[in-house]
Design a protein around this motif. Sequence first.
Motif, short mmCIF file in Angstrom:
data_model
loop_
_atom_site.label_atom_id
_atom_site.label_comp_id
_atom_site.label_asym_id
_atom_site.label_seq_id
_atom_site.Cartn_x
_atom_site.Cartn_y
_atom_site.Cartn_z
N TRP A 55 0.80 -1.21 0.00
CA TRP A 55 0.00 0.00 0.00
C TRP A 55 0.84 1.27 0.00
N ASP A 210 -10.05 -4.68 -0.25
CA ASP A 210 -9.34 -3.47 -0.67
C ASP A 210 -8.65 -3.67 -2.02
N GLN A 214 -9.00 -1.60 -5.55
CA GLN A 214 -7.82 -1.07 -6.22
C GLN A 214 -7.77 -1.53 -7.68
#
Length: 220
Positions: A55, A210, A214
């Motif tokens: 990240w 997540d 993305q």
Amino acid sequence: MMDLSLVLHSGDPILQSVFGLLVLMSIVSWVVIVARSRLLWVMKRHQQRFMSQFWEASDWQVALNLAAKNQSPAAKLATTGAAGLQHYRAHEGRGLAKAVALDDYLVRQLRTGLSQETAKMERGLTWLATTGSVAPFIGLFGTVWGIYNALVGIAASGNASLATVAGPIGEALVATAAGLAVAIPAVVAYNAFIRANRRFGQELDGFTHDLHAQLLSEVN
């Protein structure tokens, strides 16, 4: 003091087989416990490092390069998701890609990858659960069989004094103790691994959610 070697040498083939089976189950269980403990420790360390670096990556390609170099479940999911996105783009407009939206396709790919990684974390747990459930009964069977043979021998000798009865029956009870000694570590380890896998799976599930977001953002 009870001599286990005496039990093994004086016992009949069935009692010896019971002890041999319990020893084998104990060895396999401890191999599984040690291997799973080491695997969880390594995966947790690699995954924490990867998720932090992933990240913080400057762009998507850098993040994928990190995933290719890491062997954690999260890294494999990132690779799976990227491969799914690339495959969809390459076949967009023809075949099944025409009937499936990108969102649904990525969800399917990531769900499959998540299921595979979760299954890997559960390897060996069936053996521990089986050992924890079966070993006490195997030990109990050995005890019943040993007591039966002891009583038959006492009846044949005609001597039923306490000193005569206590030795053979006490030695037969060792089988029950051995069964518990095999089962207890297996049950404790099984519960610990289930708890660790649940926490690990929740973390992986959050990462997958997540990652899905993305991947969709990379299309726009």
